[in-house]
Write a protein that holds these residues in place. Sequence first.
Motif, PDB file in Angstrom:
ATOM      1  N   SER A 133       0.684  -1.246  -0.144  1.00  0.00           N
ATOM      2  CA  SER A 133      -0.026   0.140   0.031  1.00  0.00           C
ATOM      3  C   SER A 133       0.753   1.181  -0.116  1.00  0.00           C
ATOM      4  O   SER A 133       0.685   2.244  -0.711  1.00  0.00           O
ATOM      5  N   LEU A 134       1.892   1.202   0.833  1.00  0.00           N
ATOM      6  CA  LEU A 134       2.790   2.378   0.933  1.00  0.00           C
ATOM      7  C   LEU A 134       3.556   2.645  -0.459  1.00  0.00           C
ATOM      8  O   LEU A 134       3.701   3.671  -1.013  1.00  0.00           O
ATOM      9  N   GLY A 135       3.841   1.505  -1.220  1.00  0.00           N
ATOM     10  CA  GLY A 135       4.605   1.522  -2.524  1.00  0.00           C
ATOM     11  C   GLY A 135       3.622   2.180  -3.522  1.00  0.00           C
ATOM     12  O   GLY A 135       4.021   2.965  -4.286  1.00  0.00           O
ATOM     13  N   ALA A 136       2.282   1.684  -3.480  1.00  0.00           N
ATOM     14  CA  ALA A 136       1.486   2.213  -4.458  1.00  0.00           C
ATOM     15  C   ALA A 136       1.435   3.686  -4.136  1.00  0.00           C
ATOM     16  O   ALA A 136       1.216   4.484  -5.069  1.00  0.00           O
ATOM     17  N   GLU A 137       1.114   4.422  -3.005  1.00  0.00           N
ATOM     18  CA  GLU A 137       1.001   5.673  -2.664  1.00  0.00           C
ATOM     19  C   GLU A 137       2.426   6.517  -3.222  1.00  0.00           C
ATOM     20  O   GLU A 137       2.296   7.657  -3.813  1.00  0.00           O
ATOM     21  N   PHE A 138       3.480   5.958  -2.685  1.00  0.00           N
ATOM     22  CA  PHE A 138       4.759   6.618  -3.213  1.00  0.00           C
ATOM     23  C   PHE A 138       4.942   6.684  -4.773  1.00  0.00           C
ATOM     24  O   PHE A 138       5.187   7.874  -5.179  1.00  0.00           O
ATOM     25  N   PHE A 139       4.457   5.408  -5.163  1.00  0.00           N
ATOM     26  CA  PHE A 139       4.611   5.636  -6.923  1.00  0.00           C
ATOM     27  C   PHE A 139       3.732   6.356  -7.409  1.00  0.00           C
ATOM     28  O   PHE A 139       3.970   7.036  -8.421  1.00  0.00           O
ATOM     29  N   ALA A 140       2.322   6.742  -6.702  1.00  0.00           N
ATOM     30  CA  ALA A 140       1.588   7.597  -7.449  1.00  0.00           C
ATOM     31  C   ALA A 140       1.988   8.998  -7.323  1.00  0.00           C
ATOM     32  O   ALA A 140       1.750   9.681  -8.302  1.00  0.00           O
ATOM     33  N   ARG A 141       2.911   9.370  -6.151  1.00  0.00           N
ATOM     34  CA  ARG A 141       3.518  10.602  -6.090  1.00  0.00           C
ATOM     35  C   ARG A 141       4.485  11.061  -7.291  1.00  0.00           C
ATOM     36  O   ARG A 141       4.716  11.762  -7.712  1.00  0.00           O
ATOM     37  N   VAL A 142       5.155   9.891  -7.450  1.00  0.00           N
ATOM     38  CA  VAL A 142       6.227   9.915  -8.667  1.00  0.00           C
ATOM     39  C   VAL A 142       5.756  10.135  -9.937  1.00  0.00           C
ATOM     40  O   VAL A 142       6.294  10.659 -10.873  1.00  0.00           O
ATOM     41  N   LEU A 143       4.691   9.326 -10.242  1.00  0.00           N
ATOM     42  CA  LEU A 143       3.800   9.544 -11.448  1.00  0.00           C
ATOM     43  C   LEU A 143       3.392  10.790 -11.572  1.00  0.00           C
ATOM     44  O   LEU A 143       3.432  11.388 -12.593  1.00  0.00           O
ATOM     45  N   SER A 144       2.796  11.502 -10.636  1.00  0.00           N
ATOM     46  CA  SER A 144       2.152  12.584 -10.707  1.00  0.00           C
ATOM     47  C   SER A 144       3.144  13.795 -11.089  1.00  0.00           C
ATOM     48  O   SER A 144       2.878  14.660 -11.617  1.00  0.00           O
ATOM     49  N   CYS A 145       4.422  13.351 -10.892  1.00  0.00           N
ATOM     50  CA  CYS A 145       5.383  14.540 -11.696  1.00  0.00           C
ATOM     51  C   CYS A 145       5.515  14.533 -13.079  1.00  0.00           C
ATOM     52  O   CYS A 145       6.045  15.505 -13.617  1.00  0.00           O
ATOM     53  N   ALA A 146       4.908  13.590 -13.632  1.00  0.00           N
ATOM     54  CA  ALA A 146       4.932  13.511 -15.230  1.00  0.00           C
ATOM     55  C   ALA A 146       3.903  14.558 -15.695  1.00  0.00           C
ATOM     56  O   ALA A 146       4.152  15.256 -16.731  1.00  0.00           O
ATOM     57  N   GLU A 147       3.055  15.223 -14.856  1.00  0.00           N
ATOM     58  CA  GLU A 147       2.337  16.261 -15.088  1.00  0.00           C
ATOM     59  C   GLU A 147       2.931  17.587 -15.177  1.00  0.00           C
ATOM     60  O   GLU A 147       3.031  18.190 -16.432  1.00  0.00           O
TER      61      GLU A 147
END
Length: 338
Positions: free
Chosen positions: A230-244
């Motif tokens: 769960s923590l990994g999914a949340e952390f990766f979501a933040r990294v992915l949001s940098c694509a914006e």
Amino acid sequence: MKSKYRNLFLLFGIVAIAVMLLTFDVSYAELTDSLRKAGLCFPVVIFLWVLIYLLNAGAWYIIIHDGFRGDKIPYWRVYKYTVTGFALNATTPVGLMGGEPYRIMELAPYVGVEKATSSVILYVMMHIFSHFCFWLFSILLYLVLYFHHLQWSLSLFLAFSGIFCLMGVYFFMKGYRQGLAMRCIRLLQRVFFLKRWAINFAEKKQETLQRIDDQIAELHSKHRVTFYTSLGAEFFARVLSCAEIYFILSIFTDTISYWDCILILAFTSLFANALFFLPMQLGGREGGFALAVGGLSMPYAYGVYMGLIMRLRELVWIILGIGLMKFGNKNSLKSKRI
């Protein structure tokens, strides 16, 4: 959840959207000019958040089911409640004032009030905890990439930020080991105008609060795979949001790197969360973007423009999230109980 309660949340969301539109301090000409410059970039960043919310919902789904056992609530419902919950939070001053009660009330018919409450608290903890992990990662990233640019003022800022993040990590790890519900009630008992209510609530709901704390502590102590997935999914979501940020800045320059986008988002989110009392963090995010890109030797105007495009994207998703509240509710027979 009863329709009348859902309608109250819907009414609150509609009113909040209307207030934001009326107080949006940008002219129509500026909006159309920004969208024209963005071109295809704007629908791309809109779609990007479909993927980001998939990860956010996945993190919560894993917590609800103690892993990947899909025997309690369908994933699409968790996704729907996730998007709507974030939309309600974005329209609420201080945050976490509308989305979390809504999620608990929607989830309760499937898993019970105690499990719904503990899973929502756990997800909120995980969501905030991933913030601190992301900020710590970004501090280390900056030291690796720009150590030769360090000055005493920036070094002091990074040191204080690092200490703040480590304190946050310590607080949440302690909360995961011992629970957080009773600790929050004890904290409220020290607030003058909430003291009497908090004491009465703790006396009446002590057993329930203790069971919720036991469920919170159990996730970290007995379900480590669930916790770190769960923590990994949340952390990766933040990294992915940098694509914006990467897509928007690519309109102006071809020298931007994804690592720089991570640093921009980390600084901006840290700055904006310091202004958590503002709905949609109005003004704080744009100022944070301007300072962040300026610190990376880019024109401040890039940050202002980027903040405007992201504000429009967020407004689109707020409208979608509030609208989703009225769809997909008739298939749950259990929802009639609440």
